[in-house]
Design a protein around this motif. Structure first.
Motif, PDB file in Angstrom:
ATOM      1  N   VAL A 105       0.825  -1.205   0.000  1.00 38.47           N
ATOM      2  CA  VAL A 105       0.000   0.000   0.000  1.00 38.47           C
ATOM      3  C   VAL A 105       0.864   1.262   0.000  1.00 38.47           C
ATOM      4  N   ASN A 106       2.103   1.160   0.503  1.00 33.60           N
ATOM      5  CA  ASN A 106       2.987   2.329   0.492  1.00 33.60           C
ATOM      6  C   ASN A 106       3.203   2.861  -0.919  1.00 33.60           C
ATOM      7  N   ILE A 107       3.358   1.945  -1.872  1.00 34.28           N
ATOM      8  CA  ILE A 107       3.585   2.357  -3.259  1.00 34.28           C
ATOM      9  C   ILE A 107       2.329   2.997  -3.834  1.00 34.28           C
ATOM     10  N   ALA A 108       1.154   2.500  -3.420  1.00 28.80           N
ATOM     11  CA  ALA A 108      -0.105   3.009  -3.964  1.00 28.80           C
ATOM     12  C   ALA A 108      -0.552   4.306  -3.301  1.00 28.80           C
ATOM     13  N   LEU A 109       0.083   4.682  -2.198  1.00 30.05           N
ATOM     14  CA  LEU A 109      -0.406   5.805  -1.399  1.00 30.05           C
ATOM     15  C   LEU A 109      -0.480   7.135  -2.160  1.00 30.05           C
TER      16      LEU A 109
END
Length: 533
Positions: free
Chosen positions: A55-59
């Motif tokens: 989810v960090n990449i999608a944030l």
């Protein structure tokens, strides 16, 4: 001793073994489908570990689409972290009470539903709520998965192999999450970073019904409600305090209040556990020298490793300009090294060597890899610095994770295996929260000091006006300087993990055929004193 007494003892022992065979339903033989069960457990654990980083990449994409403010953006991560870290002990005890397989399936189904809600979120409130729900069900799923592994594999060599695979997933899953997050965000949509959990959970749930076996839960026990309030409340306060320390600073009154309040709650929790009739976390679990050493080693190692992932992601994307996919691929070597360290070295040697003989060199390797990164500059240095560091840290973590998890869960009574597994996960989760907050604070404060002083010096030399290129170069140098100082602290913490393992973990090498696994009694946490289930 008379012959009659000896015969009576033999008969009693045979009756106990017969009852054990009846409970396991295996007639004394290992479950022939146990390796398929390991696949199911591994898939579920990978899903949980992936979610911590994917989810960090999608944030950034989610923030733009849902119109989140910078201040609220952190709640996509914090909501999950709070629920997961705060409810792990409760989730582990639920697994003991209702049965590990049942808790495992409940966790899978709930995690899938929460992921679907998050992927379909039309506003930030629903996304935050879905992430908290994901964390709550992950707190049930993770300890039940590890306790199922503990009670399924009781033969020494098989146990080593199974824990090697599990340790590889626990250590390398974060890097895989970065790769998956980059691919899904770049080629599909950020929502698929959540939707992807649904088919994985469906497959794992079907596999759990078919391949996993477990005895019934211990319904005669009761849930320790005061213990839940004190223990979970203390953990939530500490995790939240660490997350707020990044934007507010460690000296902020709210941060200090949360950390002190959490420590007080946990102290009262420990006092209550010694008096409760059905304690949430029986104190004999953490009083065991080997098990306590394993918990502390895990927490310290994760503090250092999480710092590396945080800084390297920023370094590769912001300083070197890598795309999300390229950043994820740049982490492949550390994933491969963790897999090799866990499955090809630790899994093969743990059966013959004391656990600390693997943990201590692992900590030294990982510390050396982190120290290598302290010489980074703002110039591209992937091959000369990042790659060798990843290989050393990955190999070291592979040597640490597998024996730590095996030692922490060895010799535990089946009715306590869930909460013991939860304590391992709690050490990992709280260590990650502390590491991210502590090392990030060191990095940002060091960078700010460096940038301020060097910009002032450069401005004086340039007569008061700085070209944009010069300013940008100073900022990049300052950011990297902050990273290197923080990673240097991480290297020291990793060495401390090695010292803790060397001093506290004194268990002997497991002996093949002694029936390693989760014991019926309260046996020690070392390698050789385990009793067969």
């Amino acid at each position: 001793m008379s012959q009659g007494q000896g015969q009576e003892q033999d008969q009693d022992q045979e009756q106990r073994q017969s009852r054990t065979r009846e409970r396991t339903g295996t007639a004394g033989e290992p479950d022939p489908r146990r390796w398929w069960g390991l696949v199911v457990i591994a898939v579920a654990q990978l899903m949980v570990v992936l979610d911590a980083t994917i989810v960090n990449i999608a944030l950034p994409s989610a923030q733009r689409e849902l119109h989140m403010s910078d201040a609220n953006r952190q709640w996509v991560i914090t909501a999950y972290t709070l629920a997961f870290g705060g409810l792990l002990l409760l989730g582990g005890r639920i697994a003991d009470l209702v049965g590990r397989k049942r808790a495992f399936i409940i966790g899978l189904v709930g995690f899938a539903i929460a992921s679907a809600l998050g992927g379909a979120a039309s506003g930030q409130g629903l996304l935050f709520g879905a992430r908290a729900l994901q964390g709550a069900f992950a707190a049930v799923l993770a300890p039940s998965a590890l306790s199922l592994l503990t009670t399924t594999f009781t033969d020494g060599k098989e146990r080593s192999k199974a824990f090697g695979i599990y340790g590889a997933i626990a250590g390398g899953g974060s890097a895989i999450g970065l790769i998956a997050g980059g691919l899904l965000t770049e080629y599909l949509d950020w929502r698929w970073c959540l939707y992807v959990n649904v088919p994985i959970a469906v497959v794992a749930t079907a596999g759990a019904w078919v391949f996993l076996h477990d005895r019934r839960g211990h319904g005669e026990a009761r849930l320790d409600v005061p213990g839940v309030v004190l223990g979970c409340g203390g953990l939530v306060a500490i995790v939240y305090g660490c997350s707020e320390a990044q934007p507010r600073g460690w000296g902020d009154a709210m941060v200090i209040g949360l950390l002190v309040g959490g420590a007080v709650l946990l102290a009262v929790f420990a006092w209550w556990q010694g008096r409760a009739r059905h304690p949430l976390l029986p104190l004999h679990i953490v009083r065991d020298r080997n098990r306590a050493g394993a918990f502390l080693t895990m927490a310290l190692a994760v503090i250092a490793m999480f710092g590396m992932f945080l800084f390297m992601t920023y370094y590769l994307q912001v300083v070197l300009g890598y795309s999300p996919v390229k950043t994820g691929l740049a982490f492949l070597p550390i994933t491969a090294a963790i897999i090799v360290g866990s499955t090809q070295i630790s899994a093969r040697l743990l059966h013959h060597l004391p656990p600390r003989v693997l943990m201590v060199p692992g900590a030294v390797f990982a510390a050396a890899g982190l120290f290598w990164l302290t010489t980074l500059t703002a110039e591209p240095a992937y091959v000369s610095h990042v790659l060798p560091s990843e290989l050393l840290v990955g190999l070291g973590m592979g040597l640490i994770f597998m024996p730590v998890m095996s030692t922490a869960t060895a010799g535990v009574a089946p009715q306590d295996s869930g909460v013991t597994s939860a304590t391992v996960n709690t050490a990992q989760q709280v260590g990650g929260s502390i590491g991210t907050a502590l090392l990030n604070t060191i990095a940002t404060s060091t960078s700010a000091t460096y940038i301020g002083s060097h910009l002032a010096t450069a401005a004086r030399e340039a007569g008061g006006r700085l070209p944009p290129a010069t300013r940008e170069g100073v900022v990049k140098d300052g950011v990297v300087h902050g990273f290197t100082v923080a990673i240097g602290w991480g290297a020291g913490i990793m060495l401390l993990a090695g010292v803790v393992a060397g001093v506290l973990v004194n268990g002997k090498a497991p002996k093949h055929g002694d029936g390693e696994g989760a014991g019926e009694g309260k046996g020690g946490g070392g390698g050789g004193g385990e009793e067969a289930v």
